[in-house]
Design a protein around this motif. Structure first.
Motif: not given
Length: 184
Positions: A47-51, A30-45
């Motif tokens: 992308f939004t900030s840059e583009y 579950k920790y791994e799943a949580a980290l993946i979700e956080v990473y995806e949320r940060e990646s989206t942020e």
């Protein structure tokens, strides 16, 4: 796991993911799943900030510059500060070469004033509100002084790198072959 002696942020991170009775194997998956979700949320942020372009009026040169520099979230906070600029007036107190000592007072009925010092050659200084020191963004008082002296770009001294676009690019760009066991 208890958070005694540690930050409560750890507890907050796991609250939505894990009950207290979670076993070790379940915790790891579950920790791994949580980290993946956080990473995806940060990646989206990121992308939004840059583009994603931020709408700024044609007469707002400082905000146009800030839109190119700051992440979306920090740009919005700076925009809130910029909206307050019209509530203040700048009063000169002392001039010593390129250094100006100023008072920025509210003219909107609030009994609010802050002492500022700015070096117009080096483009650095400070404000009595200490917003830059605490948050890392120029306060509305500094923005008022920038506009008074026709400073059309945010000076480097007032840009905290951690709030800029592309700060986390290392996490996306590193090459594992460049990382050596000795350096870790």
């Amino acid at each position: 796991m208890s958070s005694a002696g540690r930050s409560e942020s750890t507890t907050n991170f796991f609250n939505g993911w894990l009950p207290i009775t979670t076993g070790l194997y379940s915790f790891v998956t579950k920790y791994e799943a949580a980290l993946i979700e956080v990473y995806e949320r940060e990646s989206t942020e990121v992308f939004t900030s840059e583009y994603i372009y931020r709408l700024v009026g044609p007469h707002q040169a400082l905000l146009k510059d800030a839109a190119k520099i700051y992440t979306r979230t920090m740009f919005q906070k700076l925009q809130d500060q910029f909206d307050q600029v019209v509530c203040f007036v700048v009063i000169k107190r002392d001039v010593e070469g390129n250094v100006r000592q100023l008072t920025v007072k509210s003219h909107s009925g609030r009994a609010e004033s802050f002492e500022l010092q700015i070096d117009l050659e080096k483009l650095d200084g400070n404000c009595g509100s200490k917003l830059f020191e605490y948050v890392g963004l120029p306060c509305c008082h500094l923005l008022k002084v920038f506009s008074k002296y026709d400073i059309l770009k945010i000076p480097k001294a007032f840009i905290m790198t951690r709030w800029t676009i592309g700060t986390n690019k290392f996490s996306r760009l590193y090459d594992e072959s460049q990382l050596e066991v000795d350096n870790l």
